[in-house]
Each structure stands twice: as C-alpha cells, then as structure tokens.
Design an enzyme around this catalytic site. Structure first.
Site, mmCIF file in Angstrom:
data_model
loop_
_atom_site.group_PDB
_atom_site.id
_atom_site.type_symbol
_atom_site.label_atom_id
_atom_site.label_comp_id
_atom_site.label_asym_id
_atom_site.label_seq_id
_atom_site.Cartn_x
_atom_site.Cartn_y
_atom_site.Cartn_z
ATOM 1 N N PHE A 15 0.862 -1.193 0.000
ATOM 2 C CA PHE A 15 0.000 0.000 0.000
ATOM 3 C C PHE A 15 0.894 1.237 0.000
ATOM 4 O O PHE A 15 0.780 2.124 0.813
ATOM 5 C CB PHE A 15 -0.902 -0.019 1.251
ATOM 6 C CG PHE A 15 -2.051 0.944 1.191
ATOM 7 C CD1 PHE A 15 -3.053 0.794 0.240
ATOM 8 C CD2 PHE A 15 -2.135 1.993 2.090
ATOM 9 C CE1 PHE A 15 -4.125 1.679 0.191
ATOM 10 C CE2 PHE A 15 -3.201 2.896 2.051
ATOM 11 C CZ PHE A 15 -4.191 2.729 1.099
ATOM 12 N N VAL A 18 2.032 2.772 -5.565
ATOM 13 C CA VAL A 18 1.152 2.119 -6.542
ATOM 14 C C VAL A 18 -0.077 1.511 -5.856
ATOM 15 O O VAL A 18 -1.203 1.600 -6.375
ATOM 16 C CB VAL A 18 1.925 1.039 -7.343
ATOM 17 C CG1 VAL A 18 1.034 0.410 -8.402
ATOM 18 C CG2 VAL A 18 3.160 1.644 -7.996
ATOM 19 N N GLY A 182 7.549 10.767 -6.423
ATOM 20 C CA GLY A 182 7.094 9.361 -6.485
ATOM 21 C C GLY A 182 7.427 8.680 -7.796
ATOM 22 O O GLY A 182 6.877 7.625 -8.100
ATOM 23 N N ASP A 196 16.218 -0.686 -14.231
ATOM 24 C CA ASP A 196 14.751 -0.699 -14.323
ATOM 25 C C ASP A 196 14.309 -0.724 -15.802
ATOM 26 O O ASP A 196 13.453 -1.519 -16.195
ATOM 27 C CB ASP A 196 14.215 0.554 -13.610
ATOM 28 C CG ASP A 196 12.721 0.680 -13.712
ATOM 29 O OD1 ASP A 196 12.012 0.005 -12.952
ATOM 30 O OD2 ASP A 196 12.249 1.462 -14.573
ATOM 31 N N LYS A 200 12.365 -3.711 -18.216
ATOM 32 C CA LYS A 200 11.193 -3.482 -19.085
ATOM 33 C C LYS A 200 11.503 -3.940 -20.523
ATOM 34 O O LYS A 200 10.656 -4.514 -21.200
ATOM 35 C CB LYS A 200 10.812 -2.006 -19.071
ATOM 36 C CG LYS A 200 10.319 -1.552 -17.697
ATOM 37 C CD LYS A 200 10.232 -0.054 -17.607
ATOM 38 C CE LYS A 200 9.847 0.371 -16.213
ATOM 39 N NZ LYS A 200 9.964 1.815 -15.995
#
Ligand SMILES: NC(=O)c1ccc[n+]([C@@H]2O[C@H](COP(=O)([O-])OP(=O)(O)OC[C@H]3O[C@@H](n4cnc5c(N)ncnc54)[C@H](OP(=O)(O)O)[C@@H]3O)[C@@H](O)[C@H]2O)c1
Length: 420
Positions: A15, A18, A182, A196, A200
C-alpha cells in the site's frame, strides 16, 4: 434483460505509491462492483491514510483467503514479491503485478507456473506505467513481424535528464525531486543505472519478438555518470540525451537489444518525451511506425494500469505470448557500427584509449571526451570496465554528422554536475 449484480474482491499486497493508486482508482469506480477486500503491508508503525483495522501484516491472510477473486502484488521487495507470485500461481490464482524485476528475471518460470496450474499473471503496469504497451504488443502486433521497438522506458531518469537540459542543474537535486514526486524506485540506482529500463526491455522482448532473455545478457548503460559537458555537447548539436532501450529484428532470427543514453535530435519522436513521461515507437513491417506516449510512473497512472489488468483478467484475458509459440529467436547486442561518446576524468579515459581507438578527442580542465566508432558487441565487452571507471557512455545517431562535433565541443564549458 436483467443484469446480475456481483461484487468482486481484490486482495492488495503493498500500500505504497502504486498500492494507494490502485486503491483510489477502485474507490472511484465502486459502481463497477469492485472492492478492496484485504490489504497487507509490512510496517506496523507507519502512519496510513486508512485506519489500522484496514490492514493485515500477514501475507498468508491474503494468499489463503478464498473470498478474494484476484491478488494485486504491489510491494517494493522483489524477493518477497517472487515468493508471493509463485505461491499464488501454484494455487491457480489470478495475480496482477507491477514488479518488472521479478517478471524480467523469472519469466520462463512464471509462464510455466501458469501453464502447469492454470493461474494467470498480468503485469502491464511493470512496463511504462500507464501506457498499454504489453497488450498492444500481444493483442495487436501478435501476428505482425516487428522491425523495431524503441523507447524511453524509465520516468525517473527521463525526469532527471529533462531537468539537466532545462536548468543545467545538479544531478543529485534532480534525482531528489524525482523521488519526492514518487517517480523513482525505492532504490534509485535501479533507475539511474538503467536496470529498471533494462527489465522493461526484456519483458517487451518476450511479447514483441517471442524472445526470453535474462537482463544480465543485455548491453546496457545508465545515466549515473552523466556530465555537464555531455549535456552541453548535446545542446550544441541540437539534441537531447535520453535513455533509450531498443529491440531490433536482426539477420538470421536474432533480435538486437540495447539500452544506451542516446543523443536524440529534434524531429525524432523521442525528443519531445520529457519529465516523467515515457514514449515508445513501434515499427511493424506492414503497419509502419506508431508512437505511444504517457505517464510512465506515479501513483494514479500506475494504479490505473494495474486496474486495467484487474478488469481484463476478470473478463478472462491472459497473455498468450503469440510469438513465443511461433518463432525461434536469439538475443544479440547487434553488429551495426555505433558512434559513441565516452566521457570521464582524463586519466581514466586515457587508460581506455589503449583499448579503443578514438575518432575525435576533446579535453576540458577536468574531463576527457572522445568520440569513437565500434560495434555494440565491442561496447558490451567493455561494459563492466567502463562502468567501474565511472565513464559516461552515450550513442550518437548516424543522423548527427561527425564533422560538426569539434565545433560543438568548443562551445561547451566545464561545470561540475555531480553524480549518484
Ligand atoms: N512507483 C511507481 O511509479 C511505479 C511504477 C511502475 C511500477 N512500480 C512497481 O510497483 C511496485 C511497488 O512500488 P511502489 O512505488 O508502490 O513502492 P513503495 O511506495 O515503496 O511501497 C511499497 C509497499 O510494499 C509494502 N511492502 C514491502 N515489503 C513488503 C512485504 N514483505 N510484505 C508486505 N508488504 C510489503 C510496503 O509496506 P509498508 O507500507 O509497511 O512499508 C509498502 O506499502 C514495485 O515493484 C515497483 O517497481 C512502481
């Protein structure tokens, strides 16, 4: 016709940025018959936007709850995330995840688990946040051969690069702003070192080309060693530096994969992709080029992508990996000659010049800049050494004529930019 009303329940694990985003989207769409049935987090002391009674700290309470229709795995710990996804798939459950590291590093196993136990795993949010990349590659381009897929895949590093070009500011403060907003991963080295985006790229390779490749096998450099001189050189050449991942059909059933900081000239679709936005150009053999652009990170954009997976999964959607079933391809770094800028302190670049032959050299008081031509495979051979030496590496496309570079060099001044 009478429409049957039903309530579908989501088990939410995580939580944070996202997870809260998904929660907000589900709350805003309550009329569609969904609710968050259970939320699992880790830290009992953390202040939350919901009462403590809304949370559990035991992930098994979510994983073993038969009243939940779907599990949303949205935690920041990849090791634990893999354990959660494995367990859910072994129970034949439907899981959605935003965790690119877990998917990229374990895709063969995750596909097998779905086949063996009948569960479903969707992970649209793991690639380019809100942009529907995987479903486009799977469902729309599943039967068209692709010439190339290239794009800006990491919102945080793109935000930093945009700030450096716009303000000629400091790397650290641009990174801090990306974190505050964020956009950055919990561990920002994943963003700026390119890991990262690399994850992807590997996930896209499975859907775009039917290629299962481990991230460790792919040529990649990040932006952690960028210098003010490199930014100024790009400005002087009418370019912006972007971290670009590309997949390209090569000869003999090979797919060339690379992730490189790249000088992008004005007029290229990627030039205008700024800040936390991501952009992807897909070139089909018959369809030609198409361009997707959108928010690649952030709470609500990413929450929206997770929500799209939840809604699709309940309607029976699953990835079929169409090209994995029909093509036999292998990965390569590519053998097309690349023009590359290497930049670092004088003595560190000097050591490398014994291994690599420069075409153009330029010296500022504390930096050496060299331009050279080599194949991606040669660059890959020197990848670890270049990173250890703190050298910034960027590709310069063939559309930038080499003969204007010496003049552009002379317009740059040395201003310390900082680094990670
Ligand atoms: N942020 C983005 O824009 C973005 C975009 C695309 C994909 N993603 C991916 O989405 C995932 C979540 O990222 P995020 O940005 O939301 O992270 P985040 O803000 O750091 O939140 C992570 C959440 O995971 C919880 N958590 C961590 N370890 C846990 C465990 N062992 N058991 C239960 N809960 C645990 C944390 O609990 P506490 O609250 O108790 O600390 C927190 O609620 C990551 O895989 C990330 O790569 C993020």
């Amino acid at each position: 016709m009478k429409i049957q009303k039903f309530k579908k329940r989501i088990g939410l694990i995580g939580f944070g940025c996202v997870g809260q985003g998904l929660y907000d989207v589900v709350e805003a769409n309550r009329h569609l018959g969904w609710e968050i049935g259970s939320i699992c987090v880790k830290d009992k002391e953390k202040p939350r936007s919901l009462p403590a009674s809304a949370f559990t700290y035991d992930v098994q309470e979510v994983l073993q709850d038969p009243s939940l229709d779907i599990i949303a795995e949205l935690i920041s710990d990849p090791k634990e995330a893999l354990v959660i996804i494995r367990q859910a798939l072994q129970q034949g459950k439907t899981v959605v995840s935003a965790n690119k590291k877990v998917v990229a590093e374990n895709l063969p196993e995750l596909i097998q688990l779905q086949q063996r136990h009948g569960g479903v795993l969707l992970y649209e949010a793991s690639v380019c946040g809100s942009i529907p990349v995987l479903r486009t590659l799977e469902a729309y381009y599943g039967s068209e051969p692709l010439v190339e897929v290239r794009g800006i895949l990491n919102g945080s590093s793109n935000y930093i690069l945009s700030k450096l070009h716009a303000e000629h500011g400091n790397f650290q403060s641009a990174l801090a702003q990306a974190q505050e907003l964020g956009f950055a991963e919990a561990d920002p080295s994943l963003d700026v070192e390119g890991t990262d985006a690399l994850h992807k790229l590997c996930i896209m390779a499975a859907h775009a080309y039917g290629l299962l490749v481990h991230p460790d096998e792919v040529l990649h450099f990040g932006i952690q060693h960028i210098t003010s001189e490199a930014v100024e050189l790009a400005d002087a050449l009418g370019c912006r530096i972007k971290l670009v991942g590309s997949l390209k059909a090569a000869a003999d059933g090979e797919v060339a994969l690379q992730l490189l900081p790249t000088f992008i000239p004005e007029g290229d679709a990627l030039y205008e992709v700024e800040a936390e936005f991501n952009g992807l150009e897909i070139e089909g053999r018959f369809a030609g080029k198409q361009f997707l652009k959108g928010r690649g990170a952030g709470s609500h954009p990413t929450g929206s992508a997770v929500w799209a997976d939840v809604a699709a999964a309940v309607r029976g959607y699953r990835y079929t990996y169409p090209k994995l079933c029909t093509s036999q391809v292998s990965a390569t770094s590519g053998d097309e000659q690349l023009t590359v800028l290497l930049q670092g302190t004088e003595e560190r670049v000097a050591e490398l010049l014994e291994l690599l032959k420069p075409a153009i050299q330029h010296q500022t008081p504390d930096q050496s800049q060299v331009i050279l031509s080599l194949t991606p495979q040669q660059l890959r051979q020197h990848q670890d050494l270049l990173n250890q030496r703190g050298i910034f590496v960027a590709a310069i496309p063939a559309s930038v004529p080499l003969d204007i570079i010496p003049e552009a060099f002379s317009q740059t001044e040395a201003i310390p930019i900082g680094s990670l």
